[in-house]
Design a protein around this motif. Structure first.
Motif, mmCIF file in Angstrom:
data_model
loop_
_atom_site.group_PDB
_atom_site.id
_atom_site.type_symbol
_atom_site.label_atom_id
_atom_site.label_comp_id
_atom_site.label_asym_id
_atom_site.label_seq_id
_atom_site.Cartn_x
_atom_site.Cartn_y
_atom_site.Cartn_z
ATOM 1 N N GLU A 72 0.831 -1.201 0.000
ATOM 2 C CA GLU A 72 0.000 0.000 0.000
ATOM 3 C C GLU A 72 0.870 1.257 0.000
ATOM 4 O O GLU A 72 0.588 2.223 -0.711
ATOM 5 C CB GLU A 72 -0.905 0.010 1.230
ATOM 6 N N MET A 73 1.915 1.226 0.791
ATOM 7 C CA MET A 73 2.810 2.372 0.922
ATOM 8 C C MET A 73 3.525 2.658 -0.388
ATOM 9 O O MET A 73 3.677 3.822 -0.769
ATOM 10 C CB MET A 73 3.827 2.109 2.037
ATOM 11 N N ASP A 74 3.952 1.620 -1.098
ATOM 12 C CA ASP A 74 4.632 1.820 -2.386
ATOM 13 C C ASP A 74 3.747 2.586 -3.364
ATOM 14 O O ASP A 74 4.196 3.524 -4.018
ATOM 15 C CB ASP A 74 5.055 0.482 -2.992
ATOM 16 N N GLY A 75 2.485 2.204 -3.459
ATOM 17 C CA GLY A 75 1.564 2.896 -4.353
ATOM 18 C C GLY A 75 1.345 4.338 -3.932
ATOM 19 O O GLY A 75 1.350 5.251 -4.766
ATOM 20 N N LEU A 76 1.189 4.559 -2.652
ATOM 21 C CA LEU A 76 0.989 5.903 -2.132
ATOM 22 C C LEU A 76 2.212 6.780 -2.377
ATOM 23 O O LEU A 76 2.097 7.931 -2.802
ATOM 24 C CB LEU A 76 0.674 5.812 -0.634
ATOM 25 N N MET A 77 3.389 6.233 -2.153
ATOM 26 C CA MET A 77 4.625 6.994 -2.354
ATOM 27 C C MET A 77 4.806 7.352 -3.828
ATOM 28 O O MET A 77 5.235 8.459 -4.152
ATOM 29 C CB MET A 77 5.829 6.202 -1.836
ATOM 30 N N ASN A 78 4.468 6.436 -4.710
ATOM 31 C CA ASN A 78 4.563 6.725 -6.148
ATOM 32 C C ASN A 78 3.604 7.840 -6.549
ATOM 33 O O ASN A 78 3.962 8.716 -7.345
ATOM 34 C CB ASN A 78 4.316 5.462 -6.974
ATOM 35 N N ASP A 79 2.391 7.811 -5.991
ATOM 36 C CA ASP A 79 1.416 8.874 -6.269
ATOM 37 C C ASP A 79 1.930 10.226 -5.789
ATOM 38 O O ASP A 79 1.843 11.223 -6.501
ATOM 39 C CB ASP A 79 0.077 8.585 -5.586
ATOM 40 N N ILE A 80 2.453 10.271 -4.586
ATOM 41 C CA ILE A 80 2.970 11.519 -4.021
ATOM 42 C C ILE A 80 4.120 12.033 -4.876
ATOM 43 O O ILE A 80 4.166 13.223 -5.220
ATOM 44 C CB ILE A 80 3.423 11.325 -2.559
ATOM 45 N N ASP A 81 5.023 11.164 -5.229
ATOM 46 C CA ASP A 81 6.178 11.552 -6.034
ATOM 47 C C ASP A 81 5.733 12.162 -7.361
ATOM 48 O O ASP A 81 6.205 13.228 -7.773
ATOM 49 C CB ASP A 81 7.080 10.341 -6.265
ATOM 50 N N LYS A 82 4.790 11.514 -8.017
ATOM 51 C CA LYS A 82 4.283 11.996 -9.304
ATOM 52 C C LYS A 82 3.626 13.369 -9.149
ATOM 53 O O LYS A 82 3.893 14.296 -9.927
ATOM 54 C CB LYS A 82 3.279 10.991 -9.872
ATOM 55 N N GLU A 83 2.773 13.520 -8.146
ATOM 56 C CA GLU A 83 2.068 14.787 -7.946
ATOM 57 C C GLU A 83 3.023 15.922 -7.581
ATOM 58 O O GLU A 83 2.829 17.061 -8.000
ATOM 59 C CB GLU A 83 0.972 14.612 -6.899
ATOM 60 N N LEU A 84 4.040 15.616 -6.788
ATOM 61 C CA LEU A 84 5.017 16.667 -6.445
ATOM 62 C C LEU A 84 5.825 17.099 -7.667
ATOM 63 O O LEU A 84 6.095 18.293 -7.833
ATOM 64 C CB LEU A 84 5.951 16.187 -5.324
ATOM 65 N N LYS A 85 6.188 16.146 -8.499
ATOM 66 C CA LYS A 85 6.906 16.499 -9.731
ATOM 67 C C LYS A 85 6.045 17.393 -10.628
ATOM 68 O O LYS A 85 6.534 18.357 -11.206
ATOM 69 C CB LYS A 85 7.341 15.234 -10.475
ATOM 70 N N GLU A 86 4.763 17.056 -10.735
ATOM 71 C CA GLU A 86 3.859 17.869 -11.543
ATOM 72 C C GLU A 86 3.715 19.274 -10.945
ATOM 73 O O GLU A 86 3.690 20.261 -11.679
ATOM 74 C CB GLU A 86 2.489 17.194 -11.627
ATOM 75 N N ALA A 87 3.634 19.354 -9.621
ATOM 76 C CA ALA A 87 3.521 20.662 -8.971
ATOM 77 C C ALA A 87 4.769 21.492 -9.177
ATOM 78 O O ALA A 87 4.689 22.705 -9.458
ATOM 79 C CB ALA A 87 3.246 20.480 -7.475
ATOM 80 N N LEU A 88 5.935 20.880 -9.077
ATOM 81 C CA LEU A 88 7.185 21.620 -9.315
ATOM 82 C C LEU A 88 7.286 22.078 -10.760
ATOM 83 O O LEU A 88 7.777 23.164 -11.041
ATOM 84 C CB LEU A 88 8.384 20.763 -8.921
ATOM 85 N N ALA A 89 6.799 21.262 -11.684
ATOM 86 C CA ALA A 89 6.817 21.631 -13.104
ATOM 87 C C ALA A 89 5.935 22.855 -13.353
ATOM 88 O O ALA A 89 6.222 23.640 -14.261
ATOM 89 C CB ALA A 89 6.369 20.452 -13.962
ATOM 90 N N TYR A 90 4.916 23.028 -12.578
ATOM 91 C CA TYR A 90 4.020 24.178 -12.703
ATOM 92 C C TYR A 90 4.780 25.496 -12.565
ATOM 93 O O TYR A 90 4.441 26.482 -13.186
ATOM 94 C CB TYR A 90 2.940 24.065 -11.608
ATOM 95 N N PHE A 91 5.830 25.474 -11.747
ATOM 96 C CA PHE A 91 6.615 26.684 -11.505
ATOM 97 C C PHE A 91 7.758 26.867 -12.486
ATOM 98 O O PHE A 91 8.543 27.783 -12.377
ATOM 99 C CB PHE A 91 7.144 26.695 -10.076
ATOM 100 N N GLY A 92 7.866 25.952 -13.414
ATOM 101 C CA GLY A 92 8.865 26.113 -14.468
ATOM 102 C C GLY A 92 10.091 25.417 -14.151
ATOM 103 O O GLY A 92 11.120 25.345 -14.466
#
Length: 92
Positions: A72-92
């Protein structure tokens, strides 16, 4: 150090890094121009909190049940990682 302890240490380090990244995103969000739409990070914050709770479960889990939590944790960590990368990309 057994496999569970190694995994827990890895998760702890990743969650700490995720927390630092979330803080960085919040600071950047406060500094952006008002013309840009606000970045929504509520979901990733909730997932980060959920992962912290699961980390506590993992620490308390016995040798026969920790792998279920790990999955369960592996899936959650992958989701968090993906969303944080997308959020950082928002700022250029």
């Amino acid at each position: 150090m057994n496999e569970k302890e190694k995994y827990n240490a890895e998760i702890n380090a990743r969650l700490t890094k995720f927390g630092e990244t979330l803080n960085e995103i919040k600071i950047k969000q406060e500094l952006i121009n008002d013309r840009r739409p606000a970045l929504q990070v509520g979901a990733v914050i909730r997932k980060h909190q959920e992962a912290r709770s699961k980390e506590e479960e993992l620490e308390k889990a016995d040798e026969s049940t920790w792998k279920t939590i790990k999955s369960e944790m592996d899936g959650l960590m992958n989701d968090i990682d993906k969303e944080l990368k997308e959020a950082l990309a928002y700022f250029g």
